[in-house]
Design an enzyme around this catalytic site. Structure first.
Site, mmCIF file in Angstrom:
data_model
loop_
_atom_site.group_PDB
_atom_site.id
_atom_site.type_symbol
_atom_site.label_atom_id
_atom_site.label_comp_id
_atom_site.label_asym_id
_atom_site.label_seq_id
_atom_site.Cartn_x
_atom_site.Cartn_y
_atom_site.Cartn_z
ATOM 1 N N LYS A 123 47.263 25.401 -35.067
ATOM 2 C CA LYS A 123 47.057 24.025 -35.746
ATOM 3 C C LYS A 123 47.336 23.974 -37.072
ATOM 4 O O LYS A 123 47.274 24.864 -37.897
ATOM 5 C CB LYS A 123 45.604 23.568 -35.461
ATOM 6 C CG LYS A 123 45.675 22.130 -35.418
ATOM 7 C CD LYS A 123 45.533 21.434 -33.978
ATOM 8 C CE LYS A 123 45.421 20.382 -33.960
ATOM 9 N NZ LYS A 123 45.594 19.833 -32.584
ATOM 10 N N GLY B 147 36.734 4.670 -28.669
ATOM 11 C CA GLY B 147 38.167 5.079 -29.194
ATOM 12 C C GLY B 147 39.284 4.461 -28.276
ATOM 13 O O GLY B 147 39.438 4.804 -27.232
ATOM 14 N N GLY C 184 42.671 4.316 -28.984
ATOM 15 C CA GLY C 184 43.923 5.012 -29.366
ATOM 16 C C GLY C 184 44.841 5.218 -28.366
ATOM 17 O O GLY C 184 44.797 4.936 -27.181
ATOM 18 N N ASN C 185 45.851 6.125 -28.475
ATOM 19 C CA ASN C 185 46.699 6.647 -27.822
ATOM 20 C C ASN C 185 46.241 7.148 -26.462
ATOM 21 O O ASN C 185 46.537 6.850 -25.465
ATOM 22 C CB ASN C 185 47.339 7.943 -28.288
ATOM 23 C CG ASN C 185 48.607 7.418 -29.676
ATOM 24 O OD1 ASN C 185 49.017 6.170 -29.361
ATOM 25 N ND2 ASN C 185 48.763 7.885 -30.404
ATOM 26 N N ALA C 186 45.328 8.248 -26.552
ATOM 27 C CA ALA C 186 44.742 8.831 -25.673
ATOM 28 C C ALA C 186 43.785 8.093 -24.819
ATOM 29 O O ALA C 186 43.948 7.711 -23.262
ATOM 30 C CB ALA C 186 43.757 10.010 -25.972
ATOM 31 N N GLY C 187 42.639 7.038 -25.630
ATOM 32 C CA GLY C 187 41.586 6.443 -24.851
ATOM 33 C C GLY C 187 42.419 5.363 -24.096
ATOM 34 O O GLY C 187 42.063 4.947 -22.697
HETATM 35 P P1 NAD Z 1 44.149 7.513 -32.340
HETATM 36 O O1 NAD Z 1 44.376 7.768 -33.676
HETATM 37 O O2 NAD Z 1 45.458 6.908 -31.535
HETATM 38 O O3 NAD Z 1 42.978 6.777 -31.712
HETATM 39 C C1 NAD Z 1 41.765 7.065 -32.444
HETATM 40 C C2 NAD Z 1 41.015 6.077 -31.719
HETATM 41 O O4 NAD Z 1 39.560 6.126 -32.334
HETATM 42 C C3 NAD Z 1 41.134 4.597 -32.753
HETATM 43 O O5 NAD Z 1 41.098 3.625 -31.626
HETATM 44 C C4 NAD Z 1 40.131 4.511 -33.963
HETATM 45 O O6 NAD Z 1 39.845 3.135 -34.087
HETATM 46 C C5 NAD Z 1 38.998 4.998 -32.990
HETATM 47 N N1 NAD Z 1 37.787 5.446 -33.713
HETATM 48 C C6 NAD Z 1 37.796 6.147 -34.760
HETATM 49 N N2 NAD Z 1 36.559 6.187 -35.290
HETATM 50 C C7 NAD Z 1 35.780 5.734 -34.566
HETATM 51 C C8 NAD Z 1 34.274 5.514 -34.196
HETATM 52 N N3 NAD Z 1 33.644 6.099 -35.141
HETATM 53 N N4 NAD Z 1 33.845 4.856 -33.422
HETATM 54 C C9 NAD Z 1 34.660 4.514 -32.245
HETATM 55 N N5 NAD Z 1 36.110 4.448 -32.164
HETATM 56 C C10 NAD Z 1 36.627 5.040 -33.711
HETATM 57 O O7 NAD Z 1 44.039 9.081 -31.839
HETATM 58 P P2 NAD Z 1 44.480 9.760 -30.323
HETATM 59 O O8 NAD Z 1 45.725 10.373 -30.448
HETATM 60 O O9 NAD Z 1 44.177 8.657 -29.178
HETATM 61 O O10 NAD Z 1 43.547 11.079 -30.429
HETATM 62 C C11 NAD Z 1 41.806 10.810 -30.118
HETATM 63 C C12 NAD Z 1 41.156 11.972 -29.859
HETATM 64 O O11 NAD Z 1 41.780 12.612 -28.711
HETATM 65 C C13 NAD Z 1 41.459 13.132 -31.017
HETATM 66 O O12 NAD Z 1 40.307 14.022 -31.004
HETATM 67 C C14 NAD Z 1 42.629 13.906 -30.644
HETATM 68 O O13 NAD Z 1 42.686 15.138 -31.033
HETATM 69 C C15 NAD Z 1 42.251 14.038 -28.977
HETATM 70 N N6 NAD Z 1 43.540 14.341 -28.212
HETATM 71 C C16 NAD Z 1 44.570 13.288 -28.177
HETATM 72 C C17 NAD Z 1 45.957 13.752 -27.571
HETATM 73 C C18 NAD Z 1 46.869 12.659 -27.423
HETATM 74 O O14 NAD Z 1 47.703 12.921 -26.722
HETATM 75 N N7 NAD Z 1 46.941 11.625 -28.102
HETATM 76 C C19 NAD Z 1 45.731 14.902 -26.847
HETATM 77 C C20 NAD Z 1 44.422 15.765 -26.876
HETATM 78 C C21 NAD Z 1 43.512 15.486 -27.387
#
Ligand code: NAD
Length: 420
Positions: A110, A222, A224-227
């Site tokens: 990482k 959350g 974001g991208n993943a959720g």
């Molecule tokens: P992102 O930055 O696109 O989204 C994160 C989301 O979480 C945002 O909507 C943000 O507003 C929200 N958030 C932050 N603090 C919060 C809180 N206290 N309560 C509620 N929501 C909150 O990030 P992402 O890429 O979606 O990644 C999210 C998680 O998934 C991370 O732990 C990341 O390591 C993991 N992950 C992502 C991927 C991927 O492909 N994007 C792959 C594996 C793991």
């Protein structure tokens, strides 16, 4: 260094220890546990950067190379003001476990830079990305250490980094970074990989439990991208998303929330709380405590802890974020009969497609999105079934068995290579 970040590494170590204490280690070398509980190498850097206005700033950065017994170190690059040495160590440990549990020939690593990229101009961001590669390129190589995007890093940043690496080594080397745009050796099917894989895992685990995904209610932390991508795919499977939160707060409607509307808000950089349709607005954390069939934490580490786990009312939890549940919370949730599909299994879709990208770069022959989908689905069905069957047989949690499967494979590789 904040307590929260320090905990993430302690959590990862404690998860390993818990699995190790349960598994059959008769043929294991006694120092394996000690070796696998720390990264093999940690590089700490200070990256000086000239800003657009002529001033200089220094950005601290880390690279943790956790384990490469099964293949090159693999893991994302995080640009975030809260990055710490221990967070990077934890995330690299989970990467080793993740690659082993889904059985791809890669290890765990990482990168993290302490920076708020939103405060940089696009040119500053490019210079910082290139400066990081200049400082670290001697430790990289497609057969040694292959980074990818993580929080706040993008395909564009991967293209700059790959370009910088290629210039430094005098050879076009697309396999040096994954998660690149299609124009620069990226893979088809990457955009939705994490979410698509998560849907396959949930679907399969519910099927193995003689249940069905259709009609289930979902709470999502959350957007974001993943959720959010996952929520869209879930709706196609007839799941009802009733709760969504982001860092600005949460919204709830016991019938359903319109995901397309919420996506538009997020594209316009607004919060889910700007949703104007019928919904109750509450504190962001409340999403964790609502009654639902499936709860998906998809934001940050350490969201469900020993302090709040007793309030969780979901029937099943799937961890899309890395490390959202602490080991103390794991115990409480197990006592309450709430099963958890662990992060190292549930969010492995992107690393699977990263692996496919790396293979395509090596062979210089590219697959279609349909090829990727098919390969992704086959691999997840094997991984999910393996963890599910062993957890059922041995009456323990999915997390413990996911770690045991991973540890067995890593031990075998280290032993055969003579590292133990
Ligand atoms: P992102 O930055 O696109 O989204 C994160 C989301 O979480 C945002 O909507 C943000 O507003 C929200 N958030 C932050 N603090 C919060 C809180 N206290 N309560 C509620 N929501 C909150 O990030 P992402 O890429 O979606 O990644 C999210 C998680 O998934 C991370 O732990 C990341 O390591 C993991 N992950 C992502 C991927 C991927 O492909 N994007 C792959 C594996 C793991």
């Amino acid at each position: 260094m904040s307590e929260k970040k320090q905990d993430a590494f302690e959590n990862a170590r404690s998860q390993i220890k818990k699995a190790y204490d349960i598994m059959n280690t008769d043929n294991f070398q006694e120092w394996f546990l000690e070796l696998i509980s720390v990264p093999k190498r940690i590089i700490e850097l200070q990256i000086p950067l000239q800003m657009d206005d002529g001033s200089f700033k220094i950005f601290p950065a880390f690279r943790a190379q956790h384990n490469d017994a099964r293949g090159p170190f693999k893991g994302g690059i995080r640009f975030h003001p809260d990055v710490s040495r221990n967070e990077v160590k934890a995330l690299s440990t989970w990467m080793t476990m993740k690659c082993a549990v889904i059985d791809i020939p890669l290890g765990g690593g990482k990168w993290g830079i302490i920076v708020n990229p939103k405060e940089l101009s696009i040119r500053e961001l490019e210079r910082l990305s290139r400066a990081y590669v200049q400082a670290l390129y001697k430790y990289l190589w497609p057969k040694t250490d292959v980074p990818a995007p993580d929080v706040n890093t993008t395909p564009q940043i991967m293209a700059w980094m790959m370009d910088e690496y290629s210039k430094l080594v005098w050879e076009y080397t697309p396999g040096s970074f994954t998660g690149k745009p299609l124009s620069s050796g990226g893979s088809a099917g990457r955009g939705q990989a994490t979410a698509q894989w998560g849907v396959y895992v949930l679907d399969k685990i519910l099927e193995l439990r003689n249940d069905s995904i259709k009609g289930k209610t979902l709470c999502l932390q959350g957007a974001g991208n993943a959720g959010l991508t996952m929520a869209k795919l879930m709706v196609e499977k007839w799941i009802k998303v009733i709760w969504i939160s982001d860092s600005g707060g949460g919204i709830y409607n016991k019938e359903w929330l319109d995901i397309e509307e919420i996506s538009k808000l997020k594209q316009n950089k607004k919060s889910v709380t700007d949703y104007t349709w019928d919904a109750e607005k509450l504190d962001a954390k409340e999403v964790l405590y609502k009654e639902c069939d499936v709860l998906i934490p998809a934001a940050l580490e350490n969201q469900i802890t020993g302090d709040n786990a007793s309030k969780v009312q979901a029937k099943l939890i799937m961890e899309l974020a890395n490390g959202p549940i602490t080991p103390e919370a794991d115990e409480i949730l197990a006592q309450k009969g709430i099963d958890i599909i662990p992060d190292i299994l549930a969010n492995a879709g992107w690393v699977m497609v990263s692996y496919f990208e790396w293979v395509q770069n090596d062979q210089n022959f590219y697959w279609t999105a349909e090829d990727i989908q098919e390969k992704l689905k086959n691999r997840i069905l094997q991984s999910a079934e393996n963890v599910f069957d062993r957890a059922q047989e041995n009456k323990t949690t999915y997390r413990v068995w996911a770690f045991i499967v991973a540890l067995e494979r890593i031990h075998a590789a280290m032993k055969d290579r003579g590292e133990l």
